[in-house]
Design an enzyme around this catalytic site. Sequence first.
Site, mmCIF file in Angstrom:
data_model
loop_
_atom_site.group_PDB
_atom_site.id
_atom_site.type_symbol
_atom_site.label_atom_id
_atom_site.label_comp_id
_atom_site.label_asym_id
_atom_site.label_seq_id
_atom_site.Cartn_x
_atom_site.Cartn_y
_atom_site.Cartn_z
ATOM 1 C CB CYS A 31 84.617 4.014 66.874
ATOM 2 S SG CYS A 31 86.109 4.501 67.743
ATOM 3 C CB CYS A 34 87.417 1.677 66.951
ATOM 4 S SG CYS A 34 86.611 2.338 68.425
#
Length: 106
Positions: A31, A34
Amino acid sequence: MTVHTIETKAAFDEAVKNHSVVIVDAFATWCGPCKAIAPIVAKLSDEEQFKDVYFAKIDVDDLPELSQELGITAMPTFVAFKGGELSGKVVGANPGAIQKLVVDQL
């Protein structure tokens, strides 16, 4: 302080039980947002005003049952626990909203 990596459901349960305020970063290694928000969360964990907050992270791919239990539908999602109870959630890499989530737990 630091951001602790939680690798088991038991470790998660223990963290929530043993700390009055826990902020959990539900992330995935693949991600992008993230990865972008991780240093900001690490910086929050170092701030004196948040010294009593236990910052943790869980990899949603490694702990799918816990992720489902926490209602994680997108990454990153930040979940707050106060006194062992779910007390807030922020979906997305929004530094202002994450900081507010932490402040609201104090």
